[in-house]
Design an enzyme around this catalytic site. Structure first.
Site, PDB file in Angstrom:
ATOM      1  N   LYS A  36      -1.369  -4.020 -13.561  1.00 53.91           N
ATOM      2  CA  LYS A  36      -0.191  -4.294 -12.453  1.00 53.91           C
ATOM      3  C   LYS A  36       1.173  -4.741 -12.934  1.00 53.91           C
ATOM      4  O   LYS A  36       0.981  -5.557 -14.167  1.00 53.91           O
ATOM      5  CB  LYS A  36      -0.779  -5.289 -11.501  1.00 53.91           C
ATOM      6  CG  LYS A  36      -0.014  -5.586 -10.234  1.00 53.91           C
ATOM      7  CD  LYS A  36      -0.748  -6.329  -9.365  1.00 53.91           C
ATOM      8  CE  LYS A  36       0.152  -6.801  -7.862  1.00 53.91           C
ATOM      9  NZ  LYS A  36      -0.868  -7.787  -7.266  1.00 53.91           N
TER      10      LYS A  36
ATOM     11  N   SER B  25      -1.580  -5.655  -2.614  1.00 57.10           N
ATOM     12  CA  SER B  25      -0.658  -5.139  -3.312  1.00 57.10           C
ATOM     13  C   SER B  25      -0.842  -4.266  -4.555  1.00 57.10           C
ATOM     14  O   SER B  25       0.046  -3.983  -5.233  1.00 57.10           O
ATOM     15  CB  SER B  25       0.215  -6.536  -3.370  1.00 57.10           C
ATOM     16  OG  SER B  25      -0.455  -7.305  -4.368  1.00 57.10           O
TER      17      SER B  25
ATOM     18  N   SER C  44      -5.187  -8.686  -2.293  1.00 50.48           N
ATOM     19  CA  SER C  44      -4.619  -7.516  -2.930  1.00 50.48           C
ATOM     20  C   SER C  44      -5.421  -6.763  -4.023  1.00 50.48           C
ATOM     21  O   SER C  44      -4.862  -5.821  -4.624  1.00 50.48           O
ATOM     22  CB  SER C  44      -3.406  -8.074  -3.593  1.00 50.48           C
ATOM     23  OG  SER C  44      -2.355  -7.956  -2.643  1.00 50.48           O
TER      24      SER C  44
END
Ligand code: GLN
Length: 485
Positions: free
Chosen positions: A78, A153, A177
């Site tokens: 990420k 997310s 997330s």
């Protein structure tokens, strides 16, 4: 078998047997990324050159007889993880051109073992969101249905695994997330116990809630990645100095005799019928495998979302104060003095969801409101934690849905923040309690969308939920289905 379809353990077997090199595997993944990226949008930055150099170095290590489980495995992370010399945006315009001077401990640990970095993955801006729609770099699409969101997310982290653009990925989980995108994309995702994995070098959203964790194709890979990133780090004062168990060693211990709690507040009327049916079938599978079910209650569940959005926003407003246009990140071109420069830089750099959170958080922390909102939320958080402590007195783990529905359409909740916030109803309490939870594929909707289930463990009980996840995976075939992309 396509190289890009392999798990870590499968690819490791081929690398070790020297039937495949890391350069070949990395090239296959880079080709795959180029082929499907226009439809999916999982990546913010692809690091092809860095990847090929790391793969060549891994091949030299393997030739010298040094083939660790992660050596030569192409991974992606990420864009919230700092990577030395490689652009790190956190999904925000304000960090559009930010190049960090050091790397996150969690990525360093993987890199030292020879893992290859394919690139940095798309995410909601500053990890605020449940759909990846708040990214300043455009949305990520769900590989199972490109008209739908991948979750957020860590949407890019889940979509990249589901679209086979990386063998495994790292994400972060503040309120769901890792688990919610894993559920929507049909992969395995683990939110470790608060303190289990170092957050050094991970861009902070809500510091009392953030945790780093893996997203993978199966539970075996999840246990391997978890073992690699877990552990005490002197550079993160919240990391806990307790030994890391060998998560792979206990995977096959089965669930016979385990007591699994079903919190009644999680099996509510609003639950999608197919999600309910999937949970019922999972419960049946576990019964067959010898687990015992116990009804439990987490009575303060209804306050979790409100509590979370006060605490998370308050911490975010403080953490994000550092983006002031002075030290790093975007600075407004023309400003009339210091205050104007701060205002303009932040107004230009942050997206609307981030601004909303900063305003809510600043309000909740302001004098006169601090006791009514922030202190009150902290008290309710304690009640929620106590709910978990009481429930875990009777059970070894709990089983719940991850999300009330399968992945929703892009745009469906984008204009309704409250509706979006409710997406994390079943994941948020785990972060408030500070414990661990695994999301794994448990079925599909009639329209072919993945449905995940959540196994919640006791604090530092990762080994138990991984072992229970593995038993379920062995008894079912959901994890073997692949998105047709
Ligand atoms: N959707 C939640 C939020 O927007 C959780 C995000 C996360 O876990 N980072 O805050």
């Amino acid at each position: 078998m396509n190289i890009f379809d392999m798990t870590i353990h499968e690819l490791h077997g081929a690398l070790k047997a020297r039937t495949l090199s890391s350069v070949e595997a990395t090239t296959a993944l880079l080709t795959r990324i180029t082929a499907v990226e226009p439809q999916i949008g999982s990546f913010i930055t692809v690091t092809a050159e860095v990847a090929l150099a790391a793969a060549a170095a891994a091949d030299r290590r393997i030739a010298a007889g040094e083939c660790d489980l992660l050596t030569g495995i192409p991974l992606a992370i990420k864009d919230i993880f700092l990577t030395e010399g490689i652009r790190t945006t956190c999904g925000s315009r304000i960090l559009d051109s930010f190049i960090p001077p050091y790397s996150a401990t969690s990525w360093e640990k993987l890199r030292e073992r020879g893992a290859v970095l394919l690139g940095k993955l798309n995410q909601d801006e500053f990890a605020m969101g449940s759909s990846n729609e708040s990214s300043a770099f455009g949305p990520t699409r769900n590989p199972w249905d490109v008209t739908r969101i991948p979750g957020g997310s860590s949407g890019g982290s889940a979509a990249a695994v589901a679209a086979r653009q990386a063998i495994a990925t790292l994400g972060t989980d503040t309120g769901g997330s890792i688990r919610q995108p894993a559920s929507h994309c049909g992969c395995v995702g683990l939110k470790p116990t608060y303190g289990r994995v170092s957050r050094y070098g991970v861009i902070a959203y809500a510091s009392s809630l953030d945790q780093v964790g893996p997203l993978t194709r199966d539970v075996t890979d999840c246990a391997a990645m978890m073992g690699a990133v877990a552990g005490y780090d002197a550079k993160d004062s919240t990391s806990v100095d307790t030994p890391v168990p060998d998560y792979c060693a206990t995977l096959k211990d089965g669930v016979r005799g385990l007591k699994i709690g079903l919190p009644k507040e999680y099996f509510i009327a609003g639950l999608d019928a197919e999600v309910q049916k999937t949970m019922d079938e999972a419960i049946e599978t576990y019964r067959r495998l010898g687990a015992e079910f116990v009804d439990v209650s987490l009575p303060h569940t209804e306050y979790a979302v409100a509590t979370y959005y006060l605490i998370a926003a308050a911490e975010a407003s403080s953490n994000l104060a550092r983006y002031d246009g002075v030290r790093f990140g975007h600075r407004a071109a023309a400003a009339d003095g210091l205050l104007d420069m701060y205002t303009k830089s932040r107004s230009e750099g942050f997206g609307s969801e981030v601004k909303r959170r900063i305003m809510i958080g600043t309000y909740a922390l302001s004098s006169g409101y601090y006791d009514a909102y922030y202190v009150k939320a902290q008290k309710v958080r304690t009640l929620i934690m106590n709910d978990f402590i009481s429930a875990f007195a009777d059970v070894d783990l709990m089983l719940t849905p991850v999300a009330a529905t399968p992945a929703f359409k892009i745009g469906e909740k984008a204009d309704d923040p409250l509706l979006m916030y409710l997406s994390d109803l079943f994941t948020i309490p785990v972060n408030l309690a500070g414990t661990c939870a695994l999301s794994l594929p448990a079925g599909f909707s009639a329209t072919g969308l993945p449905i995940g289930m959540q196994l919640i463990g006791k604090p530092f009980g990762e080994a138990t939920i991984l072992r229970a996840g593995y038993a379920f995976e062995q008894a079912t075939e959901w994890h073997q289905r692949k998105a047709e992309i």
